[in-house]
Scaffold this active site. Structure first.
Site, PDB file in Angstrom:
ATOM      1  NE  ARG A 291       2.821  -4.799  11.147  1.00 33.67           N
ATOM      2  CZ  ARG A 291       3.810  -4.587  10.281  1.00 33.67           C
ATOM      3  NH1 ARG A 291       5.019  -5.078  10.503  1.00 33.67           N
ATOM      4  NH2 ARG A 291       3.580  -3.904   9.189  1.00 33.67           N
TER       5      ARG A 291
ATOM      6  NE  ARG B  76       8.138  -2.340   5.943  1.00 35.45           N
ATOM      7  CZ  ARG B  76       6.832  -2.253   6.133  1.00 35.45           C
ATOM      8  NH1 ARG B  76       6.065  -1.674   5.239  1.00 35.45           N
ATOM      9  NH2 ARG B  76       6.282  -2.740   7.218  1.00 35.45           N
TER      10      ARG B  76
ATOM     11  NE  ARG C 179      -3.958  -1.337  10.211  1.00 34.32           N
ATOM     12  CZ  ARG C 179      -2.872  -0.810   9.644  1.00 34.32           C
ATOM     13  NH1 ARG C 179      -2.861   0.443   9.272  1.00 34.32           N
ATOM     14  NH2 ARG C 179      -1.825  -1.549   9.469  1.00 34.32           N
TER      15      ARG C 179
ATOM     16  NE  ARG D 279       6.871  -0.316   9.935  1.00 34.16           N
ATOM     17  CZ  ARG D 279       5.694  -0.339   9.310  1.00 34.16           C
ATOM     18  NH1 ARG D 279       5.548   0.321   8.172  1.00 34.16           N
ATOM     19  NH2 ARG D 279       4.678  -1.001   9.805  1.00 34.16           N
TER      20      ARG D 279
ATOM     21  CE  LYS E 130      -1.790  -1.093   4.000  1.00 33.79           C
ATOM     22  NZ  LYS E 130      -1.047  -2.324   4.305  1.00 33.79           N
TER      23      LYS E 130
HETATM   24  P1  AP5 Z   1       5.023  -1.579   1.747  1.00 30.22           P
HETATM   25  O1  AP5 Z   1       4.625  -0.782   0.560  1.00 30.22           O
HETATM   26  O2  AP5 Z   1       5.807  -0.894   2.818  1.00 30.22           O
HETATM   27  O3  AP5 Z   1       3.737  -2.344   2.350  1.00 30.22           O
HETATM   28  P2  AP5 Z   1       2.478  -1.795   3.139  1.00 30.22           P
HETATM   29  O4  AP5 Z   1       1.270  -2.467   2.605  1.00 30.22           O
HETATM   30  O5  AP5 Z   1       2.482  -0.299   3.166  1.00 30.22           O
HETATM   31  O6  AP5 Z   1       2.801  -2.431   4.551  1.00 30.22           O
HETATM   32  P3  AP5 Z   1       2.879  -1.809   6.030  1.00 30.22           P
HETATM   33  O7  AP5 Z   1       3.623  -2.811   6.855  1.00 30.22           O
HETATM   34  O8  AP5 Z   1       3.431  -0.411   6.040  1.00 30.22           O
HETATM   35  O9  AP5 Z   1       1.415  -1.808   6.422  1.00 30.22           O
HETATM   36  P4  AP5 Z   1       0.833  -1.894   7.798  1.00 30.22           P
HETATM   37  O10 AP5 Z   1      -0.538  -1.695   7.412  1.00 30.22           O
HETATM   38  O11 AP5 Z   1       1.077  -3.076   8.632  1.00 30.22           O
HETATM   39  O12 AP5 Z   1       1.666  -0.806   8.647  1.00 30.22           O
HETATM   40  P5  AP5 Z   1       1.312   0.662   9.106  1.00 30.22           P
HETATM   41  O13 AP5 Z   1       2.544   1.456   9.079  1.00 30.22           O
HETATM   42  O14 AP5 Z   1       0.097   1.158   8.381  1.00 30.22           O
HETATM   43  O15 AP5 Z   1       5.842  -2.866   1.214  1.00 30.22           O
HETATM   44  C1  AP5 Z   1       6.385  -3.808   2.128  1.00 30.22           C
HETATM   45  C2  AP5 Z   1       7.743  -4.323   1.573  1.00 30.22           C
HETATM   46  O16 AP5 Z   1       7.505  -5.052   0.370  1.00 30.22           O
HETATM   47  C3  AP5 Z   1       8.724  -3.195   1.193  1.00 30.22           C
HETATM   48  O17 AP5 Z   1      10.027  -3.584   1.510  1.00 30.22           O
HETATM   49  C4  AP5 Z   1       8.570  -3.040  -0.342  1.00 30.22           C
HETATM   50  O18 AP5 Z   1       9.762  -2.600  -0.960  1.00 30.22           O
HETATM   51  C5  AP5 Z   1       8.198  -4.469  -0.759  1.00 30.22           C
HETATM   52  N1  AP5 Z   1       7.279  -4.463  -1.868  1.00 30.22           N
HETATM   53  C6  AP5 Z   1       6.203  -3.630  -2.065  1.00 30.22           C
HETATM   54  N2  AP5 Z   1       5.561  -3.944  -3.204  1.00 30.22           N
HETATM   55  C7  AP5 Z   1       6.232  -5.021  -3.728  1.00 30.22           C
HETATM   56  C8  AP5 Z   1       6.038  -5.810  -4.900  1.00 30.22           C
HETATM   57  N3  AP5 Z   1       5.037  -5.554  -5.744  1.00 30.22           N
HETATM   58  N4  AP5 Z   1       6.891  -6.848  -5.125  1.00 30.22           N
HETATM   59  C9  AP5 Z   1       7.924  -7.103  -4.260  1.00 30.22           C
HETATM   60  N5  AP5 Z   1       8.160  -6.378  -3.141  1.00 30.22           N
HETATM   61  C10 AP5 Z   1       7.316  -5.352  -2.872  1.00 30.22           C
HETATM   62  O19 AP5 Z   1       0.841   0.414  10.610  1.00 30.22           O
HETATM   63  C11 AP5 Z   1       1.765   0.089  11.636  1.00 30.22           C
HETATM   64  C12 AP5 Z   1       1.042  -0.001  12.965  1.00 30.22           C
HETATM   65  O20 AP5 Z   1       0.418   1.272  13.285  1.00 30.22           O
HETATM   66  C13 AP5 Z   1      -0.113  -1.009  13.021  1.00 30.22           C
HETATM   67  O21 AP5 Z   1       0.335  -2.309  13.306  1.00 30.22           O
HETATM   68  C14 AP5 Z   1      -0.977  -0.413  14.140  1.00 30.22           C
HETATM   69  O22 AP5 Z   1      -0.432  -0.692  15.416  1.00 30.22           O
HETATM   70  C15 AP5 Z   1      -0.847   1.082  13.907  1.00 30.22           C
HETATM   71  N6  AP5 Z   1      -1.906   1.611  13.015  1.00 30.22           N
HETATM   72  C16 AP5 Z   1      -1.729   2.204  11.813  1.00 30.22           C
HETATM   73  N7  AP5 Z   1      -2.908   2.550  11.270  1.00 30.22           N
HETATM   74  C17 AP5 Z   1      -3.854   2.177  12.164  1.00 30.22           C
HETATM   75  C18 AP5 Z   1      -5.278   2.251  12.158  1.00 30.22           C
HETATM   76  N8  AP5 Z   1      -5.965   2.783  11.130  1.00 30.22           N
HETATM   77  N9  AP5 Z   1      -5.936   1.766  13.234  1.00 30.22           N
HETATM   78  C19 AP5 Z   1      -5.268   1.233  14.281  1.00 30.22           C
HETATM   79  N10 AP5 Z   1      -3.921   1.126  14.351  1.00 30.22           N
HETATM   80  C20 AP5 Z   1      -3.215   1.593  13.282  1.00 30.22           C
END
Ligand code: AP5
Length: 221
Positions: free
Chosen positions: A175, A131, A88, A164, A13
């Site tokens: 997660r 990552r 979420r 991270r 994403k």
């Molecule tokens: P990346 O693009 O970073 O993936 P992503 O979907 O953004 O994954 P995240 O881990 O950031 O999502 P998340 O939802 O768990 O974390 P968030 O920060 O929102 O890609 C991942 C890796 O794959 C990278 O290395 C990239 O290079 C590689 N890649 C990408 N596309 C690729 C492809 N096509 N092919 C090969 N490789 C690829 O949330 C973190 C924490 O914050 C949560 O756990 C929670 O505690 C809190 N939080 C955040 N939002 C909320 C909410 N709305 N409600 C409650 N808690 C929340």
């Protein structure tokens, strides 16, 4: 465009939202990035969120909802944004709906798109544990799938790459479980309203971007 990007942790994403925002048409708003920024600044919100994040659990709805609604209300967000990582939970989705004008004569009426990035479960763990993020410019890299020329150094700005804390395998498992139990139900919520766009995110990032932009009606020229 007022879009939501949905998908499991590691689905890509953030990668896709950054690529789209780089075209200058919309603002990328990442709930995770905002929380990490609060944590780094040592704000009260950051301190409350930290324990949940470190354990791979969702941060309580009331904290997240207030933070995101305040952000999309700021002038630079205007009428063109991508929400990455929010909503979420069902209460978050309902709060977002209620915050957007429902009056058809208003400039912005509800969400325009909800893109769902689909990736098989076994790929997600590899993506997350490999990552690396640039501490300076926020670029996202991967030791295997998107390596930098020099280990630990960002190709884009020369900044230091970091991992991270919640990308450790034991936290990743938590997660993914939180995603399955609390976020996956949103797929039906948006699909039943005709808003969901399915994107095959198990292909190279450029191919994902091509499919995404075609389906959003904004093809790569
Ligand atoms: P990346 O693009 O970073 O993936 P992503 O979907 O953004 O994954 P995240 O881990 O950031 O999502 P998340 O939802 O768990 O974390 P968030 O920060 O929102 O890609 C991942 C890796 O794959 C990278 O290395 C990239 O290079 C590689 N890649 C990408 N596309 C690729 C492809 N096509 N092919 C090969 N490789 C690829 O949330 C973190 C924490 O914050 C949560 O756990 C929670 O505690 C809190 N939080 C955040 N939002 C909320 C909410 N709305 N409600 C409650 N808690 C929340």
């Amino acid at each position: 465009m007022r879009a939501v990007f949905l998908g499991a942790p590691g689905a890509g994403k953030g990668t896709q939202a950054k690529m789209l925002a780089d075209r200058g048409e919309s603002l990328h708003i990442s709930s995770g990035d905002m929380l990490r920024e609060h944590r780094n600044r040592g704000t009260a919100l950051g301190e409350r969120a930290q324990g949940f994040m470190d354990q791979g659990q969702l941060v309580p709805d009331e904290l997240i909802i207030a933070m995101i609604l305040e952000r999309i209300g700021q002038p630079d967000a205007g009428d063109a944004w991508i929400l990455d990582g929010f909503p979420r939970t069902l209460p978050q989705a309902q709060a977002l709906d209620q915050s957007l004008p429902a009056d058809a004569s208003a400039a912005s009426v509800g969400l325009t798109h909800v893109a769902y990035f689909e990736v098989p479960q076994e790929i997600l763990v590899r993506r997350l544990t490999g990552r690396r993020n640039c501490a300076q410019c926020g670029a996202i890299w991967h030791v295997e799938f998107k390596p930098t020329k020099q280990d630990g150094v960002c190709d884009a700005c020369g900044g230091e790459l970091t991992q991270r804390a919640d990308d450790r395998e034991d936290v990743v498992v938590q997660r993914l479980e939180a995603y399955r139990s609390q976020t996956e139900p949103l797929l039906d919520y948006y699909r039943s309203r005709g808003l969901l766009i399915d994107v095959n995110a198990d292909q190279a990032p450029e191919a994902v971007f091509g499919e995404l932009t075609n389906k959003l009606g904004r093809p790569v020229s």
